[in-house]
Design a protein around this motif. Sequence first.
Motif, PDB file in Angstrom:
ATOM      1  N   ILE A  53      -6.990  16.572   8.508  1.00 17.61           N
ATOM      2  CA  ILE A  53      -7.076  17.037   7.106  1.00 17.61           C
ATOM      3  C   ILE A  53      -6.037  18.117   6.799  1.00 17.61           C
ATOM      4  CG2 ILE A  53      -9.443  16.288   6.583  1.00 17.61           C
ATOM      5  CD1 ILE A  53     -10.425  19.126   7.175  1.00 17.61           C
ATOM      6  N   THR A  54      -5.594  18.833   7.839  1.00 18.28           N
ATOM      7  CA  THR A  54      -4.494  19.788   7.615  1.00 18.28           C
ATOM      8  C   THR A  54      -3.345  19.046   6.951  1.00 18.28           C
ATOM      9  OG1 THR A  54      -5.018  21.034   9.624  1.00 18.28           O
ATOM     10  CG2 THR A  54      -2.774  21.229   8.780  1.00 18.28           C
ATOM     11  N   SER A  78      -5.819  19.921  -4.246  1.00 20.03           N
ATOM     12  CA  SER A  78      -4.866  19.506  -5.281  1.00 20.03           C
ATOM     13  C   SER A  78      -3.526  19.112  -4.637  1.00 20.03           C
ATOM     14  CB  SER A  78      -4.654  20.622  -6.305  1.00 20.03           C
ATOM     15  OG  SER A  78      -3.961  21.689  -5.668  1.00 20.03           O
ATOM     16  N   ASN A  79      -3.428  19.250  -3.313  1.00 22.24           N
ATOM     17  CA  ASN A  79      -2.214  18.805  -2.620  1.00 22.24           C
ATOM     18  C   ASN A  79      -2.046  17.301  -2.838  1.00 22.24           C
ATOM     19  OD1 ASN A  79      -0.558  17.745  -0.377  1.00 22.24           O
ATOM     20  ND2 ASN A  79      -0.629  19.846   0.370  1.00 22.24           N
ATOM     21  N   PRO A  80      -0.834  16.850  -3.176  1.00 24.58           N
ATOM     22  CA  PRO A  80      -0.657  15.408  -3.429  1.00 24.58           C
ATOM     23  C   PRO A  80      -1.096  14.538  -2.250  1.00 24.58           C
ATOM     24  CG  PRO A  80       1.417  16.606  -3.760  1.00 24.58           C
ATOM     25  CD  PRO A  80       0.387  17.629  -3.397  1.00 24.58           C
ATOM     26  N   LEU A  81      -0.977  15.085  -1.026  1.00 21.05           N
ATOM     27  CA  LEU A  81      -1.367  14.268   0.132  1.00 21.05           C
ATOM     28  C   LEU A  81      -2.885  14.142   0.278  1.00 21.05           C
ATOM     29  CD1 LEU A  81       1.229  15.334   2.852  1.00 21.05           C
ATOM     30  CD2 LEU A  81       1.200  13.249   1.473  1.00 21.05           C
ATOM     31  N   TRP A  82      -3.629  14.939  -0.487  1.00 20.21           N
ATOM     32  CA  TRP A  82      -5.095  14.831  -0.399  1.00 20.21           C
ATOM     33  C   TRP A  82      -5.551  13.441  -0.842  1.00 20.21           C
ATOM     34  CZ3 TRP A  82      -8.207  17.362   2.567  1.00 20.21           C
ATOM     35  CH2 TRP A  82      -9.574  17.156   2.430  1.00 20.21           C
ATOM     36  N   ARG A  83      -4.695  12.729  -1.578  1.00 23.28           N
ATOM     37  CA  ARG A  83      -5.073  11.379  -2.014  1.00 23.28           C
ATOM     38  C   ARG A  83      -5.331  10.449  -0.820  1.00 23.28           C
ATOM     39  NH1 ARG A  83       0.503  11.329  -2.304  1.00 23.28           N
ATOM     40  NH2 ARG A  83       1.642   9.405  -1.814  1.00 23.28           N
ATOM     41  N   PHE A  84      -4.803  10.828   0.351  1.00 20.00           N
ATOM     42  CA  PHE A  84      -4.985   9.951   1.515  1.00 20.00           C
ATOM     43  C   PHE A  84      -6.324  10.152   2.217  1.00 20.00           C
ATOM     44  CE2 PHE A  84      -0.314   9.889   1.142  1.00 20.00           C
ATOM     45  CZ  PHE A  84      -0.157   8.513   1.043  1.00 20.00           C
ATOM     46  N   TRP A  85      -7.008  11.245   1.905  1.00 20.23           N
ATOM     47  CA  TRP A  85      -8.291  11.495   2.577  1.00 20.23           C
ATOM     48  C   TRP A  85      -9.428  10.858   1.784  1.00 20.23           C
ATOM     49  CZ3 TRP A  85      -8.997  12.497   7.364  1.00 20.23           C
ATOM     50  CH2 TRP A  85     -10.317  12.688   7.790  1.00 20.23           C
ATOM     51  N   PRO A  86     -10.453  10.212   2.373  1.00 16.36           N
ATOM     52  CA  PRO A  86     -10.675  10.067   3.816  1.00 16.36           C
ATOM     53  C   PRO A  86      -9.750   9.018   4.453  1.00 16.36           C
ATOM     54  CG  PRO A  86     -12.439   8.981   2.576  1.00 16.36           C
ATOM     55  CD  PRO A  86     -11.584   9.679   1.577  1.00 16.36           C
ATOM     56  N   SER A 106       7.169   4.483  13.171  1.00 14.47           N
ATOM     57  CA  SER A 106       7.574   4.888  11.822  1.00 14.47           C
ATOM     58  C   SER A 106       6.585   5.866  11.166  1.00 14.47           C
ATOM     59  CB  SER A 106       7.680   3.639  10.954  1.00 14.47           C
ATOM     60  OG  SER A 106       6.382   3.017  10.860  1.00 14.47           O
ATOM     61  N   PRO A 107       6.174   6.929  11.886  1.00 10.80           N
ATOM     62  CA  PRO A 107       5.202   7.837  11.263  1.00 10.80           C
ATOM     63  C   PRO A 107       5.810   8.552  10.058  1.00 10.80           C
ATOM     64  CG  PRO A 107       6.075   8.835  13.246  1.00 10.80           C
ATOM     65  CD  PRO A 107       6.616   7.426  13.206  1.00 10.80           C
ATOM     66  N   ASP A 108       4.940   8.938   9.139  1.00 12.41           N
ATOM     67  CA  ASP A 108       5.402   9.713   7.991  1.00 12.41           C
ATOM     68  C   ASP A 108       5.492  11.184   8.346  1.00 12.41           C
ATOM     69  OD1 ASP A 108       5.553   7.707   5.769  1.00 12.41           O
ATOM     70  OD2 ASP A 108       3.594   7.272   6.631  1.00 12.41           O
ATOM     71  N   PHE A 127       0.831  -1.208   0.000  1.00 13.53           N
ATOM     72  CA  PHE A 127       0.000   0.000   0.000  1.00 13.53           C
ATOM     73  C   PHE A 127       0.868   1.262   0.000  1.00 13.53           C
ATOM     74  CE2 PHE A 127      -3.006  -3.133   1.177  1.00 13.53           C
ATOM     75  CZ  PHE A 127      -4.282  -2.618   1.025  1.00 13.53           C
ATOM     76  N   ASP A 128       0.263   2.334  -0.476  1.00 15.96           N
ATOM     77  CA  ASP A 128       0.836   3.672  -0.408  1.00 15.96           C
ATOM     78  C   ASP A 128       0.337   4.227   0.932  1.00 15.96           C
ATOM     79  OD1 ASP A 128       1.684   6.246  -0.995  1.00 15.96           O
ATOM     80  OD2 ASP A 128       0.044   6.674  -2.392  1.00 15.96           O
ATOM     81  N   VAL A 129       1.238   4.268   1.933  1.00 18.20           N
ATOM     82  CA  VAL A 129       0.809   4.494   3.325  1.00 18.20           C
ATOM     83  C   VAL A 129       1.154   5.893   3.802  1.00 18.20           C
ATOM     84  CG1 VAL A 129       1.296   3.780   5.724  1.00 18.20           C
ATOM     85  CG2 VAL A 129       0.986   2.047   3.936  1.00 18.20           C
ATOM     86  N   HIS A 130       0.260   6.457   4.587  1.00 15.73           N
ATOM     87  CA  HIS A 130       0.583   7.670   5.330  1.00 15.73           C
ATOM     88  C   HIS A 130       0.156   7.461   6.781  1.00 15.73           C
ATOM     89  CE1 HIS A 130       2.096  11.740   5.197  1.00 15.73           C
ATOM     90  NE2 HIS A 130       1.141  12.090   6.034  1.00 15.73           N
ATOM     91  N   PHE A 131       1.100   7.687   7.682  1.00 16.55           N
ATOM     92  CA  PHE A 131       0.865   7.443   9.105  1.00 16.55           C
ATOM     93  C   PHE A 131       1.209   8.741   9.831  1.00 16.55           C
ATOM     94  CE2 PHE A 131       3.304   5.069  12.784  1.00 16.55           C
ATOM     95  CZ  PHE A 131       2.486   5.641  13.729  1.00 16.55           C
ATOM     96  N   LEU A 132       0.192   9.292  10.512  1.00 17.98           N
ATOM     97  CA  LEU A 132       0.342  10.604  11.154  1.00 17.98           C
ATOM     98  C   LEU A 132       0.158  10.524  12.662  1.00 17.98           C
ATOM     99  CD1 LEU A 132       0.548  13.745  10.759  1.00 17.98           C
ATOM    100  CD2 LEU A 132      -1.950  13.770  10.743  1.00 17.98           C
TER     101      LEU A 132
END
Length: 517
Positions: free
Chosen positions: A240-241, A249-257, A90-92, A43-48
Motif C-alpha cells: 500500500i506504500t 488521493s494519490n493517483p496510484l491509490w486507484r490500484f488498491w486493493p 517489466s515492473p512499473d 487494462f491499466d496495469v501496475h506491477f510492483l
Amino acid sequence: MSGRNTFYTTTPIYYVNDVPHIGHAYATLACDVMARFKRLDGFDVHFLTGTDEHGQKVEKAAAAAGMSPQAFTDKVSQSFHDLLGVMNYSPDNFIRTTEKRHYASCQALWEKLVASGDIYLGKYAGWYSVRDEAFYAEDETTVGPDGKRRAGPVNNEVEWVEEPSYFFKLSAWGDRLLEFYEKNPRFIAPESRRNEIISFVKGGLQDLSVSRTSFSWGVPVPGDPKHIMYVWLDALTNYITECGYPDESNPLWRFWPADVHVVGKDIIRFHCVYWPAFLMSAGVAPPKRVFASGWWTTEGQKISKSLGNAIDPIAVTNEFGVDPVRYFLLREVPFGNDGDFQRRALIGRLNADLANAYGNLCQRVLSIVAKNCGSVVPPKGALTDEDKALLGRAQGLLATVRAEIDEQAFHRALTAIWEVIADANRYVDAQAPWALAKTDPARRDTVMWVLAETIRRVTLLVQPFMPDSASKILEQLAVPQEARAYTAFDQELVPGTALPKPQGVFPRYVEPTKAAS
Ligand code: ME8
C-alpha cells in the motif's frame, strides 16, 4: 485517470540477505506474464516488485559481511534489481522498504491500528525463527535428534525470545477472517492453501507480537522508538506504500486493493491471515487474491546455500536464452505445485516445444512464403472446412488464455497455445503446400495465408510469456507494434503486405561436445 479497468499485481519483496536464485525469479515471472497479458488486453496495469530490507536476519547478514546495514542492503538490493533486466521483467516500480515514504506509510498504518484499539503493550516470551522472521507457538516446534528446536515450513531453527513488545489483537479477528474467506472464495489459491489457512484460523489465533526491542534495524514505532516494528508488518505494508498510503488521493491509490499478490507457499500465513486482519483493522480493503506458488528443487535436491546448488538466473539464461527459461518455468510445472529444475527437462522442452514445434512451424511457413510467394502475405482464396477449423481454433485461443491467466494457470494457457501449434503442424503436413505449388498455386497461397494468420494469433498470445521471441516472429509477419494488443486480435493479415527475410527464432540446443578427443 484512464477510466480503464485496473490490474495491480505484486511479487513478494525479497530479503536482501542473499543473492537471487531461480526460486526468486519465479514469482516475479508469474507477475510479469500477468502484467504483460493485462496490458495487451487493455487494462491499466501496475506491477510492483522490490526488496525487504529490515529485520534481524538482514542485520545479521550485514554484520557477517562486515558492512553497515544500509551499505549492505544497497548492494544486495541492486542484485535483485539487476535480475529484472536479466529475465526481461517489466515492473512499473521497484520498492525498497528503506525508502522514506515507506517509513511514513508503516507509521501511519500503525497509528490506525492503535486508534482501532488493536494494539497493546505487553511482553513476548516465546520461540522466534530469525530465518523465517516468525514467531511460533510451543506446539508448532519440535526438537530434533541434534537437540535443536525447529519450526515452520522449512523447519528452521528457533530461539527463545523474551522482551517487551507491542501486540496486535489477532485473537479477536478469527471470526471476521473466516467470514472474509467465506465471502471471498477466490481470496486464497490454490484450493489446498485455502484449506490450510482456514483450518489454521479455526484452530484459534493468538495475539501477534508486532514490535521488537533487541535490535534496531527497522521502522521505529511512533512515540516509542525503542521498539522496532515487526519486519512482517513493515514488509506487507509495501503493497500500500506503493499506492500512496495513507494518502488515498494519490493517483496510484486507484490500484488498491491489489488484484493478485503472488507469494511462495511458505509465506501464506503472513499474507492470508495477518495482512487482511491488519488492513481490516485499519479500515482498508484487503487484497482480492493471494496465489501461493510452489517451490523449486534442483535435480531432486532442496536449493541450499550449503549445497551450492542454487540455479543462478544469469548463468542459466546465458546458456539457454531468456525466453526458453521463462517458458520452461511456467510450462513444466502447474503454478502452485512444487517443481524440480532439471537441466535435461529444460533441454527437452527447448528442443521439442520451441525448436521443433513452434520454431519449425514458423520457419517452414515463412520460408515457403519468402521463396514461393514473393515475400508478401499471400493472397487468400476461398476457405475450406480444414482452413476454417484451424483458424477457428486459433481465434478461440484468446478467450481460453485470458481465462487461464485469471486463474494463474499458466501451464494450461501454454498447453492450449501449443495444441494449436500442433494442429497447425499437422495441417501443413496434410495440405502439403510444396506439392500444391505445381498442381494448384492459388490453393497453395490460401494454405500459406491460413498458416501465417494462425502463427500471428498464436504469437500474439505468446508475447507475455516470451516477449523477445514473439516480437521477432511478429516482425517477420510485418505486424506493426500497434496491432499487437488484443484489440487487434481479429485484425487479419492483409494479403500483399511485404515481409522481411525470415530468420530462425528458436535454435535447437545441442550439448557442447566434450573437449575434442
Ligand atoms: O519471504 N522455489 O523473502 P524471501 C520457489 N521477504 N520459490 C522460492 C524458493 C524456491 N526454491 N526459495 C524462495 C520473504 N522462494 C519475505 C517476503 S513479502 C511482503 C515479504 C520464494 O527472499 C519464497 O517462497 O525469503 C518467497 O515467496 C520468495 O521467494 C521470497 O523469499
